[in-house]
Design a protein around this motif. Structure first.
Motif, PDB file in Angstrom:
ATOM      1  N   THR A  43       8.662  -2.718  -4.689  1.00  0.00           N
ATOM      2  CA  THR A  43       8.418  -2.586  -3.091  1.00  0.00           C
ATOM      3  C   THR A  43       9.003  -1.083  -2.714  1.00  0.00           C
ATOM      4  O   THR A  43       8.364  -0.335  -2.306  1.00  0.00           O
ATOM      5  N   ARG A  44      10.156  -0.942  -3.458  1.00  0.00           N
ATOM      6  CA  ARG A  44      11.060   0.288  -3.072  1.00  0.00           C
ATOM      7  C   ARG A  44      10.408   1.614  -3.446  1.00  0.00           C
ATOM      8  O   ARG A  44      10.255   2.583  -2.932  1.00  0.00           O
ATOM      9  N   ALA A  45       9.842   1.456  -4.787  1.00  0.00           N
ATOM     10  CA  ALA A  45       9.122   2.373  -5.282  1.00  0.00           C
ATOM     11  C   ALA A  45       7.862   2.888  -4.713  1.00  0.00           C
ATOM     12  O   ALA A  45       7.472   4.085  -4.334  1.00  0.00           O
ATOM     13  N   SER A  46       7.100   1.844  -4.117  1.00  0.00           N
ATOM     14  CA  SER A  46       5.794   2.109  -3.448  1.00  0.00           C
ATOM     15  C   SER A  46       6.265   2.650  -2.110  1.00  0.00           C
ATOM     16  O   SER A  46       5.292   3.605  -1.548  1.00  0.00           O
ATOM     17  N   ARG A  47       7.321   2.222  -1.445  1.00  0.00           N
ATOM     18  CA  ARG A  47       7.513   2.867  -0.005  1.00  0.00           C
ATOM     19  C   ARG A  47       8.011   4.464  -0.125  1.00  0.00           C
ATOM     20  O   ARG A  47       7.449   5.045   0.500  1.00  0.00           O
ATOM     21  N   ASN A  48       8.683   4.572  -1.296  1.00  0.00           N
ATOM     22  CA  ASN A  48       9.129   5.880  -1.397  1.00  0.00           C
ATOM     23  C   ASN A  48       7.912   6.717  -1.776  1.00  0.00           C
ATOM     24  O   ASN A  48       7.934   7.902  -1.235  1.00  0.00           O
ATOM     25  N   ARG A  49       7.084   6.279  -2.522  1.00  0.00           N
ATOM     26  CA  ARG A  49       5.899   7.178  -2.787  1.00  0.00           C
ATOM     27  C   ARG A  49       5.162   7.416  -1.476  1.00  0.00           C
ATOM     28  O   ARG A  49       4.527   8.539  -1.262  1.00  0.00           O
TER      29      ARG A  49
END
Length: 98
Positions: free
Chosen positions: A81-87
């Motif tokens: 979730t964090r990786a997707s939001r950062n991207r």
């Protein structure tokens, strides 16, 4: 009586936790472990998707690999979730990292 004697009396009155509270604790731990296991199984299924489909969700293969190689007791879903939001944040700011 002194204060230390009162504190000792309180410790003795507390006693052992009841069977119900110990059972609830064990069930809570087992539930958490089961959820982590199921989360890892679901993330393993994401490997079946191609790169374009993963990118639609804001993920890359490296993100899946890092999530699966994390410690067992860390939630891999929150990592994804964090990786997707950062991207997504980088994309909407005009800095694309594909």
């Amino acid at each position: 009586m002194r204060t230390t004697q009162h504190a000792l009396d309180l410790d003795l009155a507390a006693g052992k936790p009841s069977l119900a509270s110990r059972t609830a604790g064990v069930i809570g731990v087992l539930t958490a472990v089961w959820r982590l296991y199921r989360s890892r199984c679901q993330i393993a299924r994401l490997h079946d998707l191609d790169d374009r489909q993963l990118l639609d969700m804001g993920l890359k293969r490296e993100d899946l690999h890092e999530a699966m190689t994390s410690s067992f007791f860390e939630n891999p879903g929150s990592f994804l979730t964090r990786a997707s939001r950062n991207r997504a944040n980088h994309f909407y700011r005009g800095v694309r990292h594909d």
